[in-house]
Motif scaffolding. Structure first.
Motif, mmCIF file in Angstrom:
data_model
loop_
_atom_site.group_PDB
_atom_site.id
_atom_site.type_symbol
_atom_site.label_atom_id
_atom_site.label_comp_id
_atom_site.label_asym_id
_atom_site.label_seq_id
_atom_site.Cartn_x
_atom_site.Cartn_y
_atom_site.Cartn_z
ATOM 1 N N THR A 141 0.750 -1.617 0.199
ATOM 2 C CA THR A 141 -0.146 -0.049 -0.101
ATOM 3 C C THR A 141 0.907 0.584 -0.271
ATOM 4 O O THR A 141 2.096 1.319 0.695
ATOM 5 N N LEU A 142 0.306 2.180 -0.922
ATOM 6 C CA LEU A 142 1.294 3.068 -0.959
ATOM 7 C C LEU A 142 0.712 4.587 -0.830
ATOM 8 O O LEU A 142 -0.800 4.400 -0.926
ATOM 9 N N GLU A 143 0.726 5.772 0.239
ATOM 10 C CA GLU A 143 0.598 7.203 0.379
ATOM 11 C C GLU A 143 1.152 7.918 -0.357
ATOM 12 O O GLU A 143 2.560 8.179 -0.158
ATOM 13 N N ILE A 144 0.523 8.337 -1.074
ATOM 14 C CA ILE A 144 0.678 9.865 -2.336
ATOM 15 C C ILE A 144 0.214 10.623 -1.307
ATOM 16 O O ILE A 144 -1.414 10.377 -1.310
ATOM 17 N N VAL A 145 0.986 11.797 -1.059
ATOM 18 C CA VAL A 145 -0.577 12.850 -0.962
ATOM 19 C C VAL A 145 0.768 13.879 -2.515
ATOM 20 O O VAL A 145 1.823 13.885 -2.948
ATOM 21 N N ALA A 146 -0.503 14.950 -2.585
ATOM 22 C CA ALA A 146 0.220 15.223 -4.002
ATOM 23 C C ALA A 146 -0.897 16.707 -3.577
ATOM 24 O O ALA A 146 -1.887 17.197 -2.319
ATOM 25 N N GLU A 147 -0.223 18.148 -4.611
ATOM 26 C CA GLU A 147 -1.299 19.233 -5.015
ATOM 27 C C GLU A 147 -3.047 18.690 -4.967
ATOM 28 O O GLU A 147 -2.486 17.665 -6.112
ATOM 29 N N ASP A 148 -3.891 18.842 -4.421
ATOM 30 C CA ASP A 148 -4.815 18.891 -5.767
ATOM 31 C C ASP A 148 -5.344 19.183 -6.400
ATOM 32 O O ASP A 148 -5.312 20.431 -6.572
ATOM 33 N N ARG A 149 -5.426 19.038 -7.625
ATOM 34 C CA ARG A 149 -5.859 19.245 -8.869
ATOM 35 C C ARG A 149 -7.196 18.132 -9.884
ATOM 36 O O ARG A 149 -6.887 16.813 -9.816
ATOM 37 N N SER A 150 -7.404 19.226 -10.078
ATOM 38 C CA SER A 150 -8.122 17.656 -11.597
ATOM 39 C C SER A 150 -7.485 16.838 -12.438
ATOM 40 O O SER A 150 -6.139 17.685 -12.671
ATOM 41 N N GLY A 151 -8.236 15.956 -12.364
ATOM 42 C CA GLY A 151 -6.953 14.511 -13.294
ATOM 43 C C GLY A 151 -5.729 14.301 -12.160
ATOM 44 O O GLY A 151 -5.437 13.637 -12.989
ATOM 45 N N LEU A 152 -5.717 14.785 -11.147
ATOM 46 C CA LEU A 152 -4.035 13.606 -10.493
ATOM 47 C C LEU A 152 -5.030 12.548 -10.331
ATOM 48 O O LEU A 152 -4.097 11.902 -10.712
ATOM 49 N N SER B 253 4.709 13.747 -1.826
ATOM 50 C CA SER B 253 5.163 12.844 -1.653
ATOM 51 C C SER B 253 4.696 11.420 -1.358
ATOM 52 O O SER B 253 4.032 11.336 -1.997
ATOM 53 N N VAL B 254 5.556 10.153 -2.003
ATOM 54 C CA VAL B 254 4.941 8.871 -2.112
ATOM 55 C C VAL B 254 5.694 8.154 -1.026
ATOM 56 O O VAL B 254 6.951 7.802 -1.089
ATOM 57 N N LYS B 255 5.182 6.863 -0.235
ATOM 58 C CA LYS B 255 6.130 6.493 0.616
ATOM 59 C C LYS B 255 5.075 5.035 0.603
ATOM 60 O O LYS B 255 3.782 4.616 0.771
#
Ligand code: MN
Length: 728
Positions: free
Chosen positions: A656-667, A724-726
């Motif tokens: 299981t990966l936890e991906i944190v990103a700037e929220d944007r459409s199409g993410l 980040s991805v972890k």
């Protein structure tokens, strides 16, 4: 919108009276008197008395539903800039709040705007929002801008274009995001007039030809539809509009359409209570008018990425004029009109009616509550962080705006300008004062980096612990890579020794050389020293490679000849025993193996087994929180058994990966596309948005080992906006 030009206080009083709201007339009267005295005989370029400008700004503010303090500040907004009075005096005569409003408007008016670059415009927008502690500052500034744009014909052509551009790129988008559409459209149309006068005139001419007919047409059509619908559907609300000139312009010149093929110049909007009613309305509309083919879109069952929902259809009127009909519920309407503001407009219980007055009730309500209501303060913070997330905006001495994550230091700033500036940095000045090297910059500050001319001056290794941005960190590493090879090699050697010691690995010189060479081949290093050097400056992160190195080392040891293996007979495992699930458990052949779900261990992870009652041995990561730190002190220590990964691994594993990103459409689409490209099987996927506007995605995928998952993580990090991805 309304309010045309006004020139006297009496006219302002008239507008206040028409608004039918309560105001502190004493406050407004005193503000007018002072502004009138101070501006005295000053004139606008039009030749009119200067006071016409603050009066007009105040009247726009009344119209936008603003409070007494905003109107007083509107009347006084130019006095500090243009007359001898000081803010301290204003504060004494009025209040701290009013002084702050005037100060805010003056300050954001000083933000220079000089470039066409899109990022720069976006930064200035965000900076403006971030600088205004009180959202009223922004709205007063918008009113100021609006009146200046309305009276732009007296300025020089150069100034007209500059101001128009700034309005189009900075102020109109802010009005848009605040949900004040009337202001946004008027600002855009006024700007377009100076930015592309020929096209503006062309569109205006085409439209003015039917000016009277247009208004009549919309009214007639609305009435026709209302009469039919109100007989069968409760609470039908209709509105009609003609597209703004800038809106038509964008379609014509950006999408390359000619004016006849723009079908939504005229539009009627139907707002009803339920989704079911929406489809009923659609049926009635299609029965009343001829629908144009291929013009029906159902954004209710398939919302746009920004959550927009509505039914769209284009039909032909009896006169043969095409017009668009949008059908939606009130809830959809508020999301479409107010975007981010919608959820708390709901919270405040304002759901019906769409007059301009109502449209701005939320702003007023928020202002009234701002001081004593925690909830409202929270909302202000929400709207600000939605508009300008965790960023600070600072100036170069030349007035360029640089955006940095909040918490950034002057070193980050230096590297954001250019790596050469960072590498030669010897100090920094903020607002002309020398600051320490770890000084954290704040929005609105002017930062100047002091540099040396010495060509081989470089950063200090300590800076790696001070900087906030990975950009600065990488550039510092890059410098050490190039400039300090000898140091790096020594540093790298020391690190290899440390890590090997920590992992209990002993190698002969030849074995070590072979290992480093094999690492070097994968990392584009041609010599062993290159590998050491890369480890030294951080280009190769040794700790990431250690599990693999350890695994190979263990494998080699297990393949030692019989005699040497004798020494290790405590480990009865050999590779020819059957490995279940890719795992060898010490002292147990062919036992049932289960990889635990709590930590999803992968080949290469250090692991340990736990003998369950009846379900075989469950395998955990040694670092899993369910594994006791000290086994000998655990309740049933005998149930914990040593386990290793078998040499050959063919099985697949869930991770299981936890991906944190700037929220944007199409993410989410980009993430799943990447999984697809890598031929990964997705077991589950969910995402949520955090308070600070980040998207957090949990994805469980099937991989075949730690190296595989490292590659996957690397690929994901290349997606735009990923922070980040972890493994979780
Ligand atoms: Mn002004």
């Amino acid at each position: 919108m309304p309010v045309g030009k006004i020139s006297t206080y009496e006219e302002l009083l008239e507008i206040i009276k028409e608004s039918d709201r309560e105001f502190d007339m004493d406050l407004i009267g005193r503000a007018y008197k002072l502004a009138d005295d101070l501006h005295g005989s000053q004139k606008r370029l039009s030749g009119e008395p200067y006071i016409v400008h603050p009066l007009s700004v105040a009247s726009i503010l009344v119209d936008l539903g603003m409070d007494s303090e905003s109107i007083a500040a509107g009347l006084l907004h130019d006095v500090v800039e243009d007359t001898p009075i000081t803010l301290e005096q204003i504060e004494k005569m009025f209040s701290r709040d009013i002084a702050n409003l005037i100060d805010g408007v003056t300050k954001i008016g000083r933000i220079p705007y000089s470039t066409r670059e899109e990022q720069q415009a976006e930064n200035i927008r965000k900076m403006l929002i971030a600088m205004a502690d009180d959202i009223r500052v922004i709205i007063i500034k918008l009113a100021d801008r609006l009146h200046n744009m309305r009276t732009m014909e007296y300025q020089t052509p150069q100034k007209q274009r500059d101001k128009a551009l700034e309005c189009m790129e900075v102020y109109a988008p802010i009005a848009h995001r605040l949900g004040i559409r009337a202001v946004k459209e008027e600002l855009e149309d006024l700007s377009l007039r100076y930015l592309d006068p020929v096209a503006y005139q062309e569109i205006e001419n085409t439209l003015t030809l039917h000016k009277n007919e247009r208004a009549a047409f919309i009214e007639r059509t609305k009435k026709k539809i209302y009469d039919r619908l109100s007989a069968m559907i409760p609470n039908v609300y209709l509105e009609g509009r003609v597209k703004s000139i800038n809106g038509i312009y964008r379609k014509m010149f950006i999408q390359g359409k000619n004016i006849e093929s723009i079908y939504d110049i005229y539009a009627v909007r139907v707002i009803v209570d339920t989704v079911n009613d929406c489809y009923n309305v659609l049926g009635v509309i299609h029965d009343m008018f001829q629908p144009l083919p291929n013009r029906f879109k159902d954004y209710i069952s398939t919302p746009k990425p920004n959550m927009y929902q509505s039914l769209h259809t284009t039909v032909l009127s009896a006169e043969g004029i095409p017009f668009e009909v949008q059908i939606r519920t009130w809830e959809m309407h508020h999301t479409a009109e107010y975007g981010i503001a919608a959820h708390w407009k709901y919270k405040l219980g304002l759901t019906k009616g769409d007059t301009l007055e109502n449209r701005l009730v939320w702003i007023r309500q928020m202002l009234e509550n701002q001081k004593d209501n925690e909830d409202a303060t929270d909302l202000v913070r929400t709207i600000k962080s939605d508009l300008a997330p965790e960023e600070v905006f600072v100036f170069t001495p030349k007035g360029e705006v640089i955006s940095l994550p909040s918490g950034s230091t002057v070193i980050d700033f230096a590297y954001a300008i250019h790596s050469a500036v960072g590498n030669r940095m010897i100090g920094a000045k903020v607002d002309k004062r020398i600051v320490p090297i770890d000084y954290k910059v704040k929005t609105g500050e002017i930062v100047e980096i002091l540099t040396t001319k010495e060509p081989d001056h470089g950063p200090s290794r300590d800076w790696l612990n001070i900087v906030k941005t990975s950009e600065a960190r990488n550039k510092i590493r890059q410098w050490f890579k190039k400039e300090r090879r000898e140091e790096n090699i020594v540093e790298g050697r020391a690190e290899v020794e440390r890590e090997f010691k920590r992992n209990g690995i002993v190698m002969s010189d030849q074995e070590l050389k072979d290992l480093l060479e094999s690492i070097g081949r994968k990392q584009n290093c041609s010599t062993v020293d290159d590998v050491y050097s890369a480890i030294g400056y951080g280009g190769i992160q040794l700790w990431k490679l250690m599990p693999r190195i350890r695994e190979e080392y263990m494998k080699k040891k297990q393949q030692l000849p019989e005699a040497q293996a004798q020494q290790e007979k405590k480990t009865p495992l050999t590779t020819n025993k059957k490995a279940m699930g890719g795992v060898l458990v010490e002292g147990m052949d062919n036992c049932l193996i289960k990889l635990s779900r709590c930590c999803n261990p992968l080949p290469g992870d250090e692991i340990i087994g736990f003998i369950t009652r009846g379900f075989g041995v469950s395998i955990h990561k040694r670092s899993c929180s369910n594994v006791p730190q000290d086994i000998s002190k655990a309740p049933e220590p005998e149930r914990w058994v040593k386990a290793h990964w078998a040499g050959e691994v063919k099985e697949t594993f869930e991770s299981t990966l936890e991906i944190v990103a700037e929220d944007r459409s199409g993410l989410l689409a980009d993430v799943t596309q990447q999984f697809f490209n890598m031929r990964l099987f997705i077991q589950s996927l969910n995402s949520r948005v955090t308070k600070d506007g980040h998207a957090v995605i949990h994805a469980t995928i099937t991989v075949n080992g730690i190296e595989h998952i490292t590659t996957v993580i690397g690929k994901l990090k290349n997606i735009e906006g990923i922070i980040s991805v972890k493994r979780s």
